[in-house]
Every structure is written in structure tokens, then in C-alpha cells.
Design a protein around this motif. Sequence first.
Motif, PDB file in Angstrom:
ATOM      1  N   ARG A  15       1.047  -1.105   0.226  1.00  6.06           N
ATOM      2  CA  ARG A  15      -0.137   0.035   0.420  1.00  6.06           C
ATOM      3  C   ARG A  15       0.353   0.699  -0.287  1.00  6.06           C
ATOM      4  O   ARG A  15       2.098   1.388   0.728  1.00  6.06           O
ATOM      5  CB  ARG A  15      -0.981   0.369   1.315  1.00  6.06           C
ATOM      6  N   ASN A  18      -1.725   5.077   3.069  1.00  9.23           N
ATOM      7  CA  ASN A  18      -3.104   4.940   3.895  1.00  9.23           C
ATOM      8  C   ASN A  18      -3.858   5.503   3.006  1.00  9.23           C
ATOM      9  O   ASN A  18      -4.065   6.615   4.694  1.00  9.23           O
ATOM     10  CB  ASN A  18      -2.398   4.247   4.990  1.00  9.23           C
ATOM     11  N   SER A  19      -4.837   4.716   2.822  1.00 12.50           N
ATOM     12  CA  SER A  19      -6.091   5.554   2.712  1.00 12.50           C
ATOM     13  C   SER A  19      -7.127   5.351   3.380  1.00 12.50           C
ATOM     14  O   SER A  19      -7.201   4.079   3.652  1.00 12.50           O
ATOM     15  CB  SER A  19      -6.391   5.102   1.356  1.00 12.50           C
ATOM     16  N   GLU A  20      -8.034   6.440   3.862  1.00 11.95           N
ATOM     17  CA  GLU A  20      -8.609   6.096   4.881  1.00 11.95           C
ATOM     18  C   GLU A  20     -10.257   6.211   4.109  1.00 11.95           C
ATOM     19  O   GLU A  20     -11.377   5.834   4.752  1.00 11.95           O
ATOM     20  CB  GLU A  20      -8.536   6.767   5.673  1.00 11.95           C
ATOM     21  N   LYS A  21     -10.250   6.264   2.170  1.00  8.96           N
ATOM     22  CA  LYS A  21     -11.563   6.466   1.924  1.00  8.96           C
ATOM     23  C   LYS A  21     -12.703   5.259   2.238  1.00  8.96           C
ATOM     24  O   LYS A  21     -12.281   4.072   2.157  1.00  8.96           O
ATOM     25  CB  LYS A  21     -11.495   6.971   0.646  1.00  8.96           C
ATOM     26  N   ILE A  22     -13.963   5.609   2.920  1.00 10.79           N
ATOM     27  CA  ILE A  22     -14.788   4.682   3.163  1.00 10.79           C
ATOM     28  C   ILE A  22     -15.567   4.216   1.866  1.00 10.79           C
ATOM     29  O   ILE A  22     -16.294   5.488   1.302  1.00 10.79           O
ATOM     30  CB  ILE A  22     -15.588   5.311   4.556  1.00 10.79           C
ATOM     31  N   ASN A  54     -12.003  -3.424   3.155  1.00 10.66           N
ATOM     32  CA  ASN A  54     -11.909  -4.485   3.817  1.00 10.66           C
ATOM     33  C   ASN A  54     -14.081  -4.099   4.737  1.00 10.66           C
ATOM     34  O   ASN A  54     -14.985  -4.083   3.807  1.00 10.66           O
ATOM     35  CB  ASN A  54     -11.370  -3.563   4.968  1.00 10.66           C
ATOM     36  N   LYS A  58     -13.543   0.175   3.897  1.00 12.80           N
ATOM     37  CA  LYS A  58     -12.719   1.021   3.621  1.00 12.80           C
ATOM     38  C   LYS A  58     -11.677   0.653   2.268  1.00 12.80           C
ATOM     39  O   LYS A  58     -11.696  -0.403   2.347  1.00 12.80           O
ATOM     40  CB  LYS A  58     -11.599   1.090   4.674  1.00 12.80           C
ATOM     41  N   LEU A  60      -8.741  -0.700   0.815  1.00 13.07           N
ATOM     42  CA  LEU A  60      -7.186  -1.192  -0.471  1.00 13.07           C
ATOM     43  C   LEU A  60      -6.420  -1.167  -1.144  1.00 13.07           C
ATOM     44  O   LEU A  60      -5.623  -1.054  -0.960  1.00 13.07           O
ATOM     45  CB  LEU A  60      -7.606  -2.715   0.813  1.00 13.07           C
TER      46      LEU A  60
END
Length: 147
Positions: A15, A18-22, A54, A58, A60
Motif C-alpha cells: 500500500r 494509507n487511504s482512509e476512504k470509506i 475491507n 475502507k 484497500l
Amino acid sequence: MNYNIVNEIKLTYTRKGNSEKIISSSRDAVKVFRQHFDTGEMDYRESFYALYLNQANKVLGIKKISECGIASTVVDVRIIMQAALLCNASGIILAHNHPSGNLKPSQEDLNVTQKIKEASQFLNIQLLDHCILTSTAYISFADDGHL
């Protein structure tokens, strides 16, 4: 010569960032896909992407599965599932574009989606959606009841 040695298989998943996109809707997914599609080729040739999520939805990662001709692209279900297993995905969202501008899913679109759905169910991974994009609009299989 030693003929008892077999090839070692190494698969990696990294990765960058660190994408925190939901992703909570087809609109959210399409925003992510549009950042990865080549806008200059959206109306020129077909590309197919998979977005991996995930359990908390979120992101991945995203993977270009194929890029082909004007009217079709080859989709290998094994490549989609391989990446899903590699990143421990719980969900997958698919997207491809229709250079023609026609948003109606073809029979082949429906068939390949069904194959991917069956493979993902077998692996206990949820196929959440499949979106078809044009340069100006999109449709969602989930929103339209095709899943």
C-alpha cells in the motif's frame, strides 16, 4: 544439475499511502474510479477496474484488470480474485467504461458480473457493485437491481 528444485512463488501486496476512504454508495465508488480511469481514453477504449474493500468498507486498493479495444475488454476472473485474496478484501466493486456512451449493460457485462459474483461467493468475498461509466454519467448494478 539439481532437478529437485521447484520455482518459488512470491506474491506481494503493498500500500502506497494509507487511504482512509470509506465507500458507502455507488457515487463514492465512482469518484474513486474516475480518479484512476484515463479521462482522455474514457470515450476511446474500454478499461476494467476492481476496487477492494475491507469489512468496514475502507478502500484497500484498486487494480486495473484490463484495457482493450473500443467495444470490449477481456476480464479474467482469476486476476480479480487473486488480488482480492492478496489484500484480504472483504468486498469488491467493479467498474468499466463504455466508450459508446451507452450505459445499458450488455449481455456480456451481465454474464461476466455473474461469473465474478459466483467466484467471490465461493471465496466468501462480497461483490458489492459493478458500475458502468461514461465520460458524463454512470450506472450501478447494485442500485439498478442487477446484483
